[in-house]
Every structure is written in C-alpha cells, then in structure tokens.
Write an enzyme that holds these catalytic residues in place. Structure first.
Site, PDB file in Angstrom:
ATOM      1  N   LYS A 196      45.110   8.838  13.978  1.00 54.60           N
ATOM      2  CA  LYS A 196      45.818   8.740  12.696  1.00 54.60           C
ATOM      3  C   LYS A 196      47.229   9.286  12.888  1.00 54.60           C
ATOM      4  CE  LYS A 196      45.653  10.109   7.842  1.00 54.60           C
ATOM      5  NZ  LYS A 196      44.902  10.835   6.789  1.00 54.60           N
ATOM      6  N   LYS A 248      44.682   4.356  12.357  1.00 55.03           N
ATOM      7  CA  LYS A 248      45.408   4.285  11.082  1.00 55.03           C
ATOM      8  C   LYS A 248      46.839   4.755  11.301  1.00 55.03           C
ATOM      9  CE  LYS A 248      45.276   6.174   6.375  1.00 55.03           C
ATOM     10  NZ  LYS A 248      44.599   7.102   5.438  1.00 55.03           N
TER      11      LYS A 248
END
Length: 330
Positions: A196, A248
């Site tokens: 992320k 992400k």
C-alpha cells in the site's frame, strides 16, 4: 506484399474479439467498497465521488442486497463514527458503527457474498492516522498492533468473514492472526494490504470518511518510487499468514501487482482507489473521454496485470453490464 501471418483475423467482429479475449470481467471478481456513517438519517452524497454516498445502516442493507443479487464477490465496509479519540475507541465497541453495520449486512445477505471489513484506525482517530501516536506525535507501531488485535476480535465477533488490514504496520498480519486463533476465530480470513503506497490518489477517500488527518502517512505507507519493496512487503505478509494479498492503488502500480501475482501462493487483489474513480468520472463528465469504455478498460487492465479480484466503486455497474453482455450468464 501478401503477409501470411495476419493477427487482424482475430479482430474482425465483436463475436470474434469476445471469443479470443484473454481477460473478462466477471461479477464474482468484483468487490464493492461502501461507507456507513453513524450520525446521518439519509445517505449523504460524496461530492468528489459522483454516485457514491455515505450510507445509513438501512441504506447499506439495501446496497448489500443489490450487490448479492448482482453476483458480486464481496462487499468491503468502512465505518465513520460520530465521535473520535486518540486511540479510536469506537473501532472496538460492540455497538460501534462498523461492527453494528457488519452484523446488519451479514444478516441481510447471509452467505450470498463475502462480507469484509476495513481494519484500520484512521477513520476512528481524532488525528486521522492509522495507529496510536507516541509522545513525539509519530505512529507507534507496536502499540498500534495491540489495537489491531482488539479490532480484529470485535470485527470477527460481529460476523466479518475477511478482515482488511490496511494500516501498513510491521507485523500486523502475525499479530492479528495470533489473536484470532487464540479466540477461536480460526475461520476468519485476513486480507493484507501488503503493498500500500503513500499515494496522491487517496484524496477523495478523505472526504468519504471525513478524515481528520493532518500531514501524511509516509512513515508507514510505501514510497511510490519503490517496486522491490512491494515484493518484500507482500512476502512478509504471506509468511505471517495472510490469506489474500492486496496492492493499492491499482492504476499506478500495475508493475508491482504483476510482480506479486507472479510469485504469491495466495490470491492477489487490487484496489481501484477513489482518485482513480474520480478522475474518470470527472473527465467523462466534461465530455473528454467515453465513460463506459474507460471504466471497462481500467478494470480490465487491473485484471490483466494479475489481480484475481478488484475492489472498485463501479463493481455493481460493471456486474450488471457483464450480465447484459453475456445474456445473464456472466
């Protein structure tokens, strides 16, 4: 010139292109992220994300039923509490908005789709960070793990089938897995937001969850410049017991997604984040791009790069269009 090899033969008609397509969007590969807010009487539109709202518990039930009817793979819940404090107390209260909403959605859709919950403190803290702060204002990794363990137990007891660990704390998967297993929740799965990144594309999400964040999260989310580090993070989370790995955002990190998907021994997903959604909607709203084609192309690209499933705010729309395209047999 009379070439023998003509790749264009396989592009001649829509039926031919569909027949030889390497990547298809199937409803079961789509997960709908949703926001539920404690202090509202009716759904509240999110201005930076046209078509997306902050739900009440009642409207969330209806959204979950629609998601199940469309054949989606899952629904990911984000909670927005009425009050916040330094440690995110509302995240672990049995009647806190996220846990209350989880029970409601589980009761509504049963086993028709996988009910998932965001396990992070940023929505619940008055400083907007994903963890507990130390005396110097930094995020205390190990103190945060204790809060994550308590959150995991609260969410599992509320009925969440998959916990989305999105805080990017070192050791978070191992800490949560140990807590779940010790409490008898051995069947509760963990989705690790393994790679992320500290991205500019989270901007509209801040409005969606009424974020209180001042500053940034660069001391714990990954540097956008780093590719190898994404592999390292994913490998650590898999070794600690993650059942699914997440990359992400999606759009700017397709190389990382492809890397992780090529080596992981567990499913790999990607999150098409709020900024990705907002850019396409804004450009389409100005007549600059074909909205439907851009949506499909963007999600197809994520799947083509190796994602087994995609969290996208267009999940319901895409599922319905897939069903129409394939005559209800998507």
């Amino acid at each position: 010139m009379n070439p023998v090899i003509r790749p264009r033969r396989l592009r001649t008609t829509p039926a031919m292109r569909r027949l030889v397509a390497e990547t298809h969007i199937h409803p079961a590969q789509l997960i709908l992220p949703v926001f539920v807010r404690e202090d509202i009487a009716a759904p509240v539109p999110i201005t930076a994300m046209p078509g997306v709202v902050q739900h009440t518990v009642d409207s969330l039930r209806r959204a979950a039923a629609e998601a199940a009817a469309a054949g989606l793979g899952g629904i990911m819940l984000f909670g927005i509490p009425a009050t916040r404090d330094a440690i995110g107390s509302a995240a672990t209260e049995a009647d806190g908005i996220l846990n209350l909403a989880t029970r409601a959605v589980v009761a509504e859709v049963g086993e028709a789709l996988v009910v998932q919950t965001d396990l992070c403190l940023d929505e619940f803290t008055d400083h907007g960070h994903c963890g507990v702060l130390d005396a110097h204002g930094g995020v205390d990794n190990d103190a945060t793990l204790l809060r994550y363990r308590d959150m995991a137990l609260a969410q599992a007891e509320a009925g969440s089938q998959l916990l989305g660990l999105s805080g990017m704390m070192d050791g978070q998967v191992a800490a949560v897995r140990e807590a779940l297993d010790a409490a008898g929740h051995t069947g509760t799965a963990i989705l690790a937001y393994a790679a992320k990144y500290a991205s500019a594309f989270y901007g509209p999400f801040r409005e969606a969850v009424d974020s209180q964040l001042q500053g940034d999260r660069r001391t714990y989310q990954q540097d956008p410049a780093n590719r190898i580090e994404g592999m390292r993070e994913a490998g650590l989370d898999e070794a600690e017991g993650a059942d699914v790995l997440m990359v992400k955002p999606a759009m700017s990190y397709l190389d990382v997604l492809a890397d992780v998907a090529a080596t992981a021994q567990v499913p790999v997903w990607a999150y098409q984040v709020s900024g990705e959604y907002a850019m396409i909607e804004a450009a389409a709203g100005n007549g600059w791009i074909d909205r439907d084609r851009a949506i499909r192309e963007s999600v197809t690209g994520i799947l083509r790069a190796g994602a087994g499933a995609v969290l996208t705010y267009w999940a319901l729309e895409l599922a319905r269009s897939a069903a129409a395209e394939f005559g209800g047999h998507a």
